[in-house]
Write an enzyme that holds these catalytic residues in place. Structure first.
Site, short mmCIF file in Angstrom:
data_model
loop_
_atom_site.label_atom_id
_atom_site.label_comp_id
_atom_site.label_asym_id
_atom_site.label_seq_id
_atom_site.Cartn_x
_atom_site.Cartn_y
_atom_site.Cartn_z
N GLY A 77 0.83 -1.19 0.00
CA GLY A 77 0.00 0.00 0.00
C GLY A 77 0.86 1.24 0.00
N PRO A 78 0.26 2.38 -0.25
CA PRO A 78 1.03 3.62 -0.28
C PRO A 78 1.59 3.97 1.09
CG PRO A 78 -1.32 4.08 -0.40
CD PRO A 78 -1.18 2.59 -0.52
N SER A 79 2.57 4.86 1.12
CA SER A 79 3.15 5.32 2.38
C SER A 79 2.07 5.96 3.25
CB SER A 79 4.27 6.33 2.11
OG SER A 79 5.32 5.74 1.40
N GLY A 80 2.15 5.68 4.58
CA GLY A 80 1.17 6.24 5.50
C GLY A 80 -0.11 5.45 5.58
N GLY A 92 -0.47 2.57 7.15
CA GLY A 92 -0.60 1.87 8.42
C GLY A 92 0.13 0.54 8.47
N GLU A 109 10.48 -5.26 4.63
CA GLU A 109 11.20 -5.07 3.36
C GLU A 109 12.69 -4.91 3.58
OE1 GLU A 109 11.65 -5.94 0.51
OE2 GLU A 109 9.99 -4.94 -0.49
#
Length: 623
Positions: free
Chosen positions: A375-378, A380, A505
Site C-alpha cells: 500500500g502507499p506510504s502512510g 498503516g 522489506e
C-alpha cells in the site's frame, strides 16, 4: 524568561520524598551509626570552647589537671575520627541509596511500553536517571549530616551560652532574626532557580542525545549551523539560570559575612567592656567567640540543606513520574504452546491520537504461509507490525492465534516466537558475536553460531575480518555495510528459531549484489514459518500466498498477485509502475497481458527460492 511554578505547600512533596527514600530500603542501622558519630563529633566540638575557657582563665597549660588534658586530647581525637567515620558512612549510604534508586528506575524504563518513549525524549529520560538521582544522593551524602549536627550545635551552643552569661547571649541573638528575614526569601528564590536549572539541564541533555546519535544525518544535511543555534540556545538558557544562581549566592555570602562580622563586633565590643569592668572573664569571652562560630556556620549549613531539600523534592517529582507510569508485565499470561496456527487480525482499529491509523482491518495468516502487506506510504503497514509485536494495544478488535487472543499470552512468550528483520537492522555496540546472541539469554555454541551465519550468507564476510566473530561493529553497526548488517540481523533471527517471521522489506535499501545475498538468506529464514512482509517493492512479494492491500488504514483488497491485478485498480497501478519496463507497457496493454516480472519468488519443495533477474532489469522503485 518564565520560571517554573513551584508548589506553594512543600509538605506533601516532602512526604513523597521520604516515602521514595523508604521504598529504596536504606540501611537504617548504617544511617543511625553515621548520625550517632556526627552527634558525638558535635558534642566533642561543644566541649572545646569550655576547655579553652578553662585554659585561659587558669593562665597556663601547666595548671590543667591530667583529667582536663585528657579531655582536651580526647575531644580533638573524637572530633577528627568521628567526623571521618560519619562522612564515610553517609557517603556509603548515599551511594547505596542512589544505586537502589537507579536500579528501580532502570527496571522501570525497560518495562515501560513503546508508547512512553513516543512521548518522552531520550535525553530527558537519561537526565532523570543520572542528574535527578544525583540530587537525591547529594542531599544524603553532603547535607543530611550538616542538618542534624547543625541543629545540635546551634541548640547546644545557645544553651551553654545562656548558662555562661544570659546577657551576652541575648546580645548575640539580636542579629539572628534579621539574618533569617533576608536568607529565607533568598532560599525560596534558590529553589525556583534550581528546579528551572534541572528542567533546562534535562532539555539540553535531550538536544545532545538527539544530535550526537544522528551526527551523520546532521553532517550530510549540512545542519551544523541549525544544531549549533539549537545547542547555543540551551547553553544560553543554562547560562542565565547560572547567573541567577550566582546573584543569589552573591547576596547570601555577604549577608552571612555581615552577620558574622556584626556578631563578632557585638561580642568583642560588649564582652571586652565587661572584661575591663571585671564582670566577665577573658576565658568566657574567648568561649563566646568560639561558640559564635558554632552557631553561625551551622546556620549556613541549614540554609544549604533546605535549598538542597527543595531541589531533591523537585527531582523526586520527576523520578516519580517515571516510576508511576504504567509498565508492561512481561510474564503475565500463559505461554504459547503452539504457534503453528492461523493468526487472525479481526476488525483491528488503532490511532495514535484522534486521527485513526487503522480502521477495522481484518485478514488471516495461515501457518507456514507468506502474507504481504502493500500500500502507499502512510497506510498503516508499520503500525500493523507494531500491533503484532504488541508494542501497542488495538483500540478496537483483536489479534488471535488460533482461537485465543494474543493478549492472553505473556509478552515474553509471544515475542520469543517472533523473528523481526527490519530495513535498518539495528545493531548494538559490541562484537558480531554479541549481536548475533543478543537477547537469547543462553550460551550459543560456536557450531550453532556458524551454521546460522552460513544460512544467512554472513559467514563469508565474517571470516574475512581478522577477529572473526569478535570483530567490533561500532556504534549502531557503523563499521559494517548495509548488506552485512542485514545478514547479521537474519542470522540473529535464525538463532531465535522463530515460528512467526516479520520482514519490513529487508532489501529495499540495498544494492543489487547485496540484495541477492540477503534474498537468499531470507529464503532460508522463511522456510516453514508464518511470514508477514511489508512490501515496498512488489517484485519481492508477487509469489506471496496472499497480498493484503492497505490504503489509508483500510483493507481494500486481499488475494494473490494475479487476483489483485485483475480486480484492484490501485494495485494494478502499483504493479504497472514497478514491475514493467517503460518500453513494454504499451505492448502489454495492447495484448491485454499482465506485467512482465523481473523478480520472482518460486516455491520449490516447500521452500522459497529467489530467481535473480538479468543485469539491467532490476529497478529499486519504492512505494
Amino acid at each position: 524568561m518564565p520560571e517554573p511554578q513551584t508548589n506553594a505547600s512543600p509538605r506533601p512533596g516532602g512526604r513523597v520524598f521520604l516515602a521514595l527514600i523508604r521504598d529504596t530500603k536504606p540501611r537504617m542501622g548504617q544511617l543511625a551509626a553515621a548520625l550517632a558519630m556526627s552527634i558525638l563529633t558535635t558534642l566533642a566540638s561543644l566541649l572545646i570552647p569550655l576547655l579553652t575557657k578553662t585554659i585561659i582563665d587558669q593562665g597556663s597549660l601547666t595548671s590543667l589537671k591530667p583529667s582536663q588534658m585528657a579531655m582536651v586530647v580526647g575531644a580533638f581525637v573524637l572530633q577528627a575520627v568521628g567526623g571521618a567515620v560519619s562522612v564515610y558512612l553517609l557517603n556509603r549510604l548515599g551511594q547505596q541509596l542512589v544505586a537502589s534508586l537507579r536500579e528501580r528506575l532502570w527496571s522501570k524504563l525497560l518495562a515501560l511500553p513503546v508508547s512512553y518513549y513516543d512521548e518522552h525524549e531520550t535525553g530527558e529520560t537519561i537526565s532523570r536517571m543520572t542528574n535527578d538521582t544525583a540530587v537525591v544522593k547529594n542531599l544524603i551524602t553532603e547535607h543530611l549530616s550538616g542538618f542534624v549536627t547543625g541543629i545540635i550545635s546551634i541548640i547546644g551552643s545557645i544553651s551553654i551560652l545562656f548558662y555562661m552569661d544570659w546577657k551576652m547571649t541575648l546580645v548575640l541573638l539580636v542579629v539572628v532574626p534579621f539574618a533569617a528575614l533576608v536568607l529565607m526569601p533568598l532560599g525560596r528564590q534558590m529553589y525556583r532557580v534550581s528546579v528551572g536549572l534541572q528542567k533546562e539541564t534535562a532539555g539540553f541533555t535531550s538536544v545532545l542525545s538527539r544530535v550526537l546519535s544522528e551526527i551523520r544525518l546532521v553532517k550530510s544535511s549540512n545542519a551544523e549551523p541549525v544544531e549549533h543555534t539549537n545547542g547555543r540556545s540551551g547553553i544560553d538558557t543554562l547560562f542565565r539560570y547560572g547567573l541567577k544562581e550566582a546573584r543569589i549566592q552573591a547576596l547570601i555570602m555577604p549577608v552571612m559575612a555581615l552577620v558574622i562580622t556584626s556578631l563578632m563586633v557585638l561580642v568583642i565590643g560588649y564582652g571586652g567592656w565587661r572584661v575591663s569592668t571585671g564582670t566577665l572573664s577573658a576565658g568566657k569571652l574567648a568561649a563566646f567567640l568560639l561558640y559564635l562560630f558554632q552557631i553561625v556556620i551551622p546556620f549556613g549549613q541549614l540554609t544549604q540543606f533546605f535549598t538542597q531539600w527543595q531541589k531533591a523534592v523537585g527531582a523526586t517529582q520527576t523520578i516519580l513520574e517515571t516510576l508511576q507510569a504504567d509498565g508492561e508485565d512481561r510474564t503475565a499470561g500463559r505461554a504459547v504452546r503452539n504457534a503453528h496456527q492461523p493468526i487472525a487480525v479481526d476488525r483491528v482499529s488503532f490511532s495514535y491520537g484522534e486521527e485513526p491509523v487503522l480502521k477495522e482491518v481484518s485478514f488471516t495468516m495461515q501457518p507456514g504461509k507468506v502474507t504481504a502487506i502493500v500500500g502507499p506510504s502512510g497506510s498503516g503497514k508499520t503500525t500493523l507490525f507494531s500491533l503484532m509485536e504488541r508494542f501497542y494495544t488495538p483500540k478496537g478488535g483483536e489479534i488471535r492465534l488460533g482461537e485465543d487472543p494474543v493478549k492472553d499470552y505473556s509478552l515474553e512468550s509471544w515475542r520469543s516466537r517472533i523473528g523481526y528483520v527490519s530495513q535498518e537492522s539495528p545493531l548494538v555496540s559490541g562484537t558480531i558475536r554479541d549481536n548475533l546472541c543478543y537477547g537469547l539469554g543462553r550460551e550459543v555454541p560456536d557450531g550453532e553460531l556458524e551454521k546460522a551465519a552460513r544460512m544467512a550468507y554472513a559467514d563469508g564476510f565474517i571470516r574475512e575480518f581478522p577477529d572473526g566473530y569478535e570483530t567490533e561493529v561500532g556504534e549502531r553497526g557503523i563499521k559494517l555495510s548495509g548488506g552485512q548488517r542485514q545478514r547479521l540481523a537474519i542470522a540473529r533471527a535464525l538463532l531465535r528459531n522463530p515460528d512467526i517471521l516479520m520482514l519490513d522489506e529487508a532489501t529495499s535499501s540495498l544494492d543489487s549484489q547485496s540484495e541477492q545475498y540477503v534474498q537468499q538468506a531470507l529464503a532460508n529464514l522463511m522456510k516453514g514459518r508464518t511470514t508477514l512482509v511489508i512490501a515496498h517493492r512488489l517484485s519481492t512479494v508477487i509469489d506471496a500466498d496472499q497480498i493484503v492491500f492497505l490504503d489509508k488504514g483500510v483493507v481494500t483488497g486481499i488475494g494473490t498477485h494475479a487476483e489483485l491485478y485483475r480486480t484492484h485498480d490501485m494495485y494494478r497501478q502499483f504493479a504497472d509502475h514497478q514491475l514493467r519496463m517503460p518500453g513494454d507497457r504499451e505492448q502489454g496493454q495492447e495484448r491485454g497481458q499482465e506485467p512482465a516480472h523481473e523478480h520472482k519468488l518460486e516455491r520449490d519443495a516447500g521452500s522459497v527460492r529467489v530467481s535473480v533477474p538479468a543485469p539491467g532489469r532490476v529497478r529499486n522503485a519504492g512505494s
